[in-house]
Design an enzyme around this catalytic site. Structure first.
Site, short mmCIF file in Angstrom:
data_model
loop_
_atom_site.label_atom_id
_atom_site.label_comp_id
_atom_site.label_asym_id
_atom_site.label_seq_id
_atom_site.Cartn_x
_atom_site.Cartn_y
_atom_site.Cartn_z
N GLY A 21 0.80 -1.20 0.00
CA GLY A 21 0.00 0.00 0.00
C GLY A 21 0.84 1.26 0.00
O GLY A 21 0.53 2.25 -0.68
N ARG A 25 7.33 1.96 0.89
CA ARG A 25 7.74 0.56 0.97
C ARG A 25 8.10 0.03 -0.42
O ARG A 25 8.94 -0.86 -0.56
CB ARG A 25 6.65 -0.29 1.61
CG ARG A 25 7.15 -1.70 2.00
CD ARG A 25 6.20 -2.41 2.92
NE ARG A 25 6.08 -1.71 4.18
CZ ARG A 25 4.94 -1.33 4.73
NH1 ARG A 25 3.81 -1.59 4.12
NH2 ARG A 25 4.92 -0.69 5.87
N ARG A 44 1.29 11.36 -8.64
CA ARG A 44 0.63 11.40 -7.33
C ARG A 44 1.49 10.77 -6.23
O ARG A 44 0.98 10.38 -5.18
CB ARG A 44 -0.74 10.74 -7.37
CG ARG A 44 -1.76 11.47 -8.24
CD ARG A 44 -3.07 10.72 -8.34
NE ARG A 44 -4.04 11.48 -9.11
CZ ARG A 44 -5.03 12.21 -8.56
NH1 ARG A 44 -5.15 12.26 -7.25
NH2 ARG A 44 -5.87 12.86 -9.32
N ARG A 88 -0.24 -8.69 -3.49
CA ARG A 88 -0.32 -7.65 -2.47
C ARG A 88 0.52 -8.05 -1.27
O ARG A 88 0.42 -9.17 -0.77
CB ARG A 88 -1.77 -7.43 -2.05
CG ARG A 88 -1.92 -6.63 -0.75
CD ARG A 88 -3.29 -6.04 -0.56
NE ARG A 88 -3.56 -5.72 0.83
CZ ARG A 88 -2.98 -4.75 1.53
NH1 ARG A 88 -2.06 -3.98 0.96
NH2 ARG A 88 -3.30 -4.54 2.80
N SER A 91 -0.27 -4.89 5.41
CA SER A 91 -0.40 -5.08 6.85
C SER A 91 -1.85 -5.39 7.19
O SER A 91 -2.76 -5.14 6.40
CB SER A 91 0.05 -3.82 7.60
OG SER A 91 -0.73 -2.70 7.21
N ASP A 213 -0.97 -5.19 14.09
CA ASP A 213 -1.65 -4.91 15.35
C ASP A 213 -2.71 -5.97 15.60
O ASP A 213 -3.02 -6.76 14.69
CB ASP A 213 -2.27 -3.50 15.34
CG ASP A 213 -3.26 -3.31 14.21
OD1 ASP A 213 -4.47 -3.31 14.48
OD2 ASP A 213 -2.82 -3.17 13.05
N ARG A 226 7.28 -1.95 11.77
CA ARG A 226 6.56 -2.36 10.57
C ARG A 226 7.52 -2.53 9.41
O ARG A 226 7.45 -3.48 8.65
CB ARG A 226 5.50 -1.31 10.21
CG ARG A 226 4.28 -1.32 11.09
CD ARG A 226 3.26 -0.33 10.60
NE ARG A 226 2.10 -0.30 11.48
CZ ARG A 226 0.85 -0.18 11.05
NH1 ARG A 226 0.60 -0.11 9.76
NH2 ARG A 226 -0.15 -0.15 11.89
#
Length: 245
Positions: A21, A25, A44, A88, A91, A213, A226
């Site tokens: 996402g 990353r 963007r 994908r 998290s 989480d 993360r």
């Protein structure tokens, strides 16, 4: 061949794309795991790179947060750039008590509270947790390959059903109880849209998630954890991507 969201040219993007996402990353994966990585998109701020992993051409591009964003970027990759496989790497928040931080979940299917599917797939939608729940499925070959590669790498992964939701924040924490009772492992915000687009366009998709989480425990990873905690999932995704032609 540019779109409003991607200024890559045909041939710039590999047949298999890893899709986190977070665009930062994307940059992390390109610079730390790929050779000769070249940036093909900055529109963007949604970075995309193509390079090689063990000699095979692979791309990585961000999806942004939520199903509308994942829907746009994955659709364009499949439809406009002739991508065959999207993996994908994201998290998730855990539901099940026996799932811990940094565990990896392979999503065999995703149920959802979103109307994304009803808007894009001929009126078809998934129903909520109080009714009979329908699922959107990942590609069996990619799922089984990921499970096999995880065993080779000595990684303990869980394969099962997840929830994709449109809402990150909830006013009533008990909203998640029904999903937990049905054995749903964890929740993300993108997988269902990816699986829907793959099904609609006769392409292949896989969603792998690292638990960041826990919704029933006071546990969560900070930003640094993360970044480092996702390395096992990134390696696994690259190994799966390497097996695709």
């Amino acid at each position: 061949m540019a779109t409003p969201h991607n200024n890559a040219r045909m041939g710039d993007i590999a047949k298999t794309v890893l899709m986190p996402g977070d665009p930062l990353r994307v940059e992390y994966i390109a610079k730390n795991y790929m050779e000769d990585a070249v940036c093909f998109n900055k529109v963007r701020g949604m970075l995309g790179y193509t390079g090689t992993y063990k000699g095979r051409k692979i791309s990585v591009m961000g999806s942004g947060m939520g199903m509308p964003s994942m829907g746009i970027y994955s659709y364009e990759l499949y439809k406009m750039y002739d991508v065959d496989n999207i993996i994908r790497v994201g998290s998730a928040g855990a539901f099940k008590d026996d799932i811990n931080l940094k565990d990896i979940v392979i999503a065999q299917a995703a149920c959802t509270d979103s109307h994304y599917m009803s808007l894009n797939n001929g009126g078809y939608t998934q129903v909520d947790a109080s009714q009979n729940v329908g699922y959107l499925y990942g590609d069996y070959n990619l799922i089984s390959t990921a499970a096999g590669k995880a065993e080779e790498l000595g990684l303990n992964v869980r394969v099962g059903n997840i929830l994709s939701t449109d809402s990150f924040y909830t006013y009533d924490p008990s909203d998640n109880d029904a999903w937990k009772r049905m054995g749903v492992l964890c929740v993300d915000m993108e997988a269902a849209a990816l699986y829907a687009n793959a099904a609609a366009l006769s392409k292949k998709a896989l969603c792998m998630l690292t638990i960041s989480d826990h919704l029933y425990k006071s546990e969560k990873l900070d930003a640094g954890e993360r970044q480092e905690g996702f390395n096992d999932m990134i390696k696994l995704a690259l190994e799966v991507a390497w097996t695709q032609k």
